[in-house]
Design an enzyme around this catalytic site. Structure first.
Site, PDB file in Angstrom:
ATOM      1  N   GLU A 248     213.923  65.309 -14.893  1.00  0.00           N
ATOM      2  CA  GLU A 248     212.576  65.847 -14.628  1.00  0.00           C
ATOM      3  C   GLU A 248     212.068  66.649 -15.807  1.00  0.00           C
ATOM      4  O   GLU A 248     210.887  66.570 -16.185  1.00  0.00           O
ATOM      5  CB  GLU A 248     212.620  66.709 -13.347  1.00  0.00           C
ATOM      6  CG  GLU A 248     211.297  67.319 -12.924  1.00  0.00           C
ATOM      7  CD  GLU A 248     210.856  68.511 -13.765  1.00  0.00           C
ATOM      8  OE1 GLU A 248     209.656  68.655 -14.024  1.00  0.00           O
ATOM      9  OE2 GLU A 248     211.716  69.299 -14.197  1.00  0.00           O
ATOM     10  N   ALA A 251     210.069  64.870 -18.695  1.00  0.00           N
ATOM     11  CA  ALA A 251     208.644  64.595 -18.442  1.00  0.00           C
ATOM     12  C   ALA A 251     207.845  65.892 -18.454  1.00  0.00           C
ATOM     13  O   ALA A 251     206.702  65.935 -18.927  1.00  0.00           O
ATOM     14  CB  ALA A 251     208.490  63.887 -17.098  1.00  0.00           C
ATOM     15  N   GLU A 252     208.453  66.949 -17.951  1.00  0.00           N
ATOM     16  CA  GLU A 252     207.794  68.265 -17.921  1.00  0.00           C
ATOM     17  C   GLU A 252     207.481  68.727 -19.348  1.00  0.00           C
ATOM     18  O   GLU A 252     206.397  69.232 -19.635  1.00  0.00           O
ATOM     19  CB  GLU A 252     208.716  69.263 -17.208  1.00  0.00           C
ATOM     20  CG  GLU A 252     208.224  70.689 -17.237  1.00  0.00           C
ATOM     21  CD  GLU A 252     209.019  71.613 -16.306  1.00  0.00           C
ATOM     22  OE1 GLU A 252     209.767  71.116 -15.439  1.00  0.00           O
ATOM     23  OE2 GLU A 252     208.860  72.838 -16.438  1.00  0.00           O
ATOM     24  N   ARG A 253     208.446  68.532 -20.240  1.00  0.00           N
ATOM     25  CA  ARG A 253     208.254  68.982 -21.632  1.00  0.00           C
ATOM     26  C   ARG A 253     207.230  68.108 -22.361  1.00  0.00           C
ATOM     27  O   ARG A 253     206.429  68.615 -23.141  1.00  0.00           O
ATOM     28  CB  ARG A 253     209.609  68.981 -22.361  1.00  0.00           C
ATOM     29  CG  ARG A 253     210.475  70.106 -21.882  1.00  0.00           C
ATOM     30  CD  ARG A 253     211.926  70.035 -22.344  1.00  0.00           C
ATOM     31  NE  ARG A 253     212.654  71.143 -21.720  1.00  0.00           N
ATOM     32  CZ  ARG A 253     213.967  71.213 -21.591  1.00  0.00           C
ATOM     33  NH1 ARG A 253     214.732  70.240 -22.071  1.00  0.00           N
ATOM     34  NH2 ARG A 253     214.529  72.250 -21.000  1.00  0.00           N
TER      35      ARG A 253
END
Ligand SMILES: Cc1cc2nc3c(=O)[nH]c(=O)nc-3n(C[C@H](O)[C@H](O)[C@H](O)COP(=O)(O)OP(=O)(O)OC[C@H]3O[C@@H](n4cnc5c(N)ncnc54)[C@H](O)[C@@H]3O)c2cc1C
Length: 389
Positions: A248, A251-253
């Site tokens: 996760e 994608a967050e970064r």
């Protein structure tokens, strides 16, 4: 006049005509329904109604399969969304929205059961609910493996105790994707993710946290006291939570880098406007060589960061897992954005320190990006370790 908008309409080869059409429709929405409220949301936080509105317009599930209410698009559509929302000038809204669309919904799609997707993704995409992600705790942030929220087997379900802090959307969320430890002795194999409805007995919104910037977003300290959830609250496999949350975080970064860069670009565009309109010593501010060179430097650095993001996004969208390059994107973009926005404030002079001018808001908001979702030091460590050190 050339250079009025620093970005050409078709910005890069990763984008098709469909992406550009999407860009213009989001841009029209942002100009009409976000930008005029950015200053007000600093005082009130963004309203739930804007999330519902985005659900109606189909903007919350751009890359979500149609069977869960989404548009069935590709990853680049999410990049367009982040870039265009950033142009609205509300970093808090951008962040709250990204948590919902790019940090909670994707893991449910990736690891969830059909029932979980129907239960959470559908209303999430419709904007009927807002979600949060709970990793950070009062005693563990960068060191995710150091968390102490515990989930213990209890009958047909799990009993959860612990606390999560700095939780974005934590005052309004209907559900939190919670990172817990289910077997502390098992190291990285002892973590499990849960989807916990916020109305479950024992879940408490302890406080709304006051902060330096991102004022349009609500940030909360949450506690979990003997919270019982059934087995179907487990997201993915029991014991696989650490690997899942690391997935996760990539994608967050990446989306964080795209949004951060878009927000810095917004400050840059505002600064170009200001440097044209403001006269000093009998000339437009931007025509002084010292200012013109600052503008050139900022533009060059923004383009370089954007190129890295797009190249990395292309690999990510093709199914690769480029952890090193995503970390580089996060590191380079957030440092670049910080430097650029600092320069934008400088070019504004005293005006840049005033609430009336949006660059002051971007300045206080953008500092977060070098800390949240893996701080600079952590990105450097990930990149360095990827070379075997
Ligand atoms: C406004 C805001 C919103 C947020 N939203 C969320 C959210 O929705 N959900 C969520 O789970 N979290 C959220 N966070 C938390 C954020 O991700 C953490 O703050 C971040 O990961 C850093 O953790 P920490 O604050 O505990 O800092 P620490 O881990 O205590 O680190 C402090 C400093 O030391 C550095 N450091 C730590 N370890 C090392 C090391 N080994 N070597 C060198 N340097 C080191 C760090 O880089 C940092 O600069 C949010 C934070 C903020 C401020």
């Amino acid at each position: 006049m050339p250079g009025t908008d620093a970005r050409p309409a078709a910005s890069h080869l990763i984008f098709t005509e469909d992406h550009e059409a999407l860009r213009w429709s989001i841009r029209a929405f942002v100009d009409r329904e976000v930008a005029p409220h950015a200053a007000e949301w600093e005082r009130t936080t963004f309203p739930d109604s804007i999330v519902r509105r985005m659900g109606e317009l189909g903007f919350l599930g751009l890359s979500v399969p149609e069977q869960y209410g989404g548009q069935g698009g590709d990853y680049f559509a999410n990049l367009v969304l982040a870039e265009e929302i950033a142009r609205g000038g509300s970093g808090g809204f951008l962040m709250g929205l990204s948590v919902h669309t790019d940090m909670v919904i994707p893991p449910i799609l990736q690891f969830g059961t059909e029932e979980q997707k129907q239960r959470w993704v559908r209303p999430g995409v419709a904007g009927e609910m807002v979600f949060s992600l709970g990793i950070t705790e009062p005693d563990a942030g960068s060191d995710v493996a150091g968390i102490s929220t515990r989930a213990v087997r209890d009958g047909d379900g799990w009993r959860i105790n612990g606390a999560k802090t700095y939780i974005t959307n934590g005052c309004r969320n209907a559900m939190i994707l919670l990172v817990t430890k289910t077997d502390p002795a098992a190291g990285h194999k002892g973590f499990t993710l849960f989807l916990v409805p916020m109305d479950t007995p024992g879940v408490a919104r302890e406080s709304k946290l006051a902060k330096l910037g991102m004022h349009a977003s609500d940030t909360a300290l949450l506690s979990f006291t003997d919270v019982w959830v059934p087995d179907d609250a487990v997201l993915g496999e029991v014991g696989s939570g650490f690997a899942q949350i690391m997935w996760e975080l990539q994608a967050e970064r990446l989306i964080g880098a795209a949004g951060c860069l878009g927000y810095a670009q917004y400050a840059f565009d505002e600064t170009i406007r200001y440097a044209r309109d403001r006269t000093t010593f009998g000339r437009a501010l931007g025509t002084h060589q010292a200012i013109r060179h600052k503008i050139a430097d900022m533009a060059t650095r923004l383009e370089a960061a954007r190129a890295l993001i797009y190249t990395t996004a292309r690999r990510y969208a093709a199914g690769e897992y480029p952890v090193r390059e995503i970390s580089m994107c996060k590191l380079l973009t957030t440092q670049t954005a910080w430097d650029v926005v600092d320069t934008c404030v400088q070019i504004h002079g005293g005006a840049g320190y005033m609430d009336e001018f949006p660059v002051s808001r971007v300045f206080r908001d953008i500092r977060l990006y070098r800390i949240g979702a893996g701080a600079d030091e952590i990105m450097l460590d990930v990149i360095g370790k990827s070379y075997g050190f």
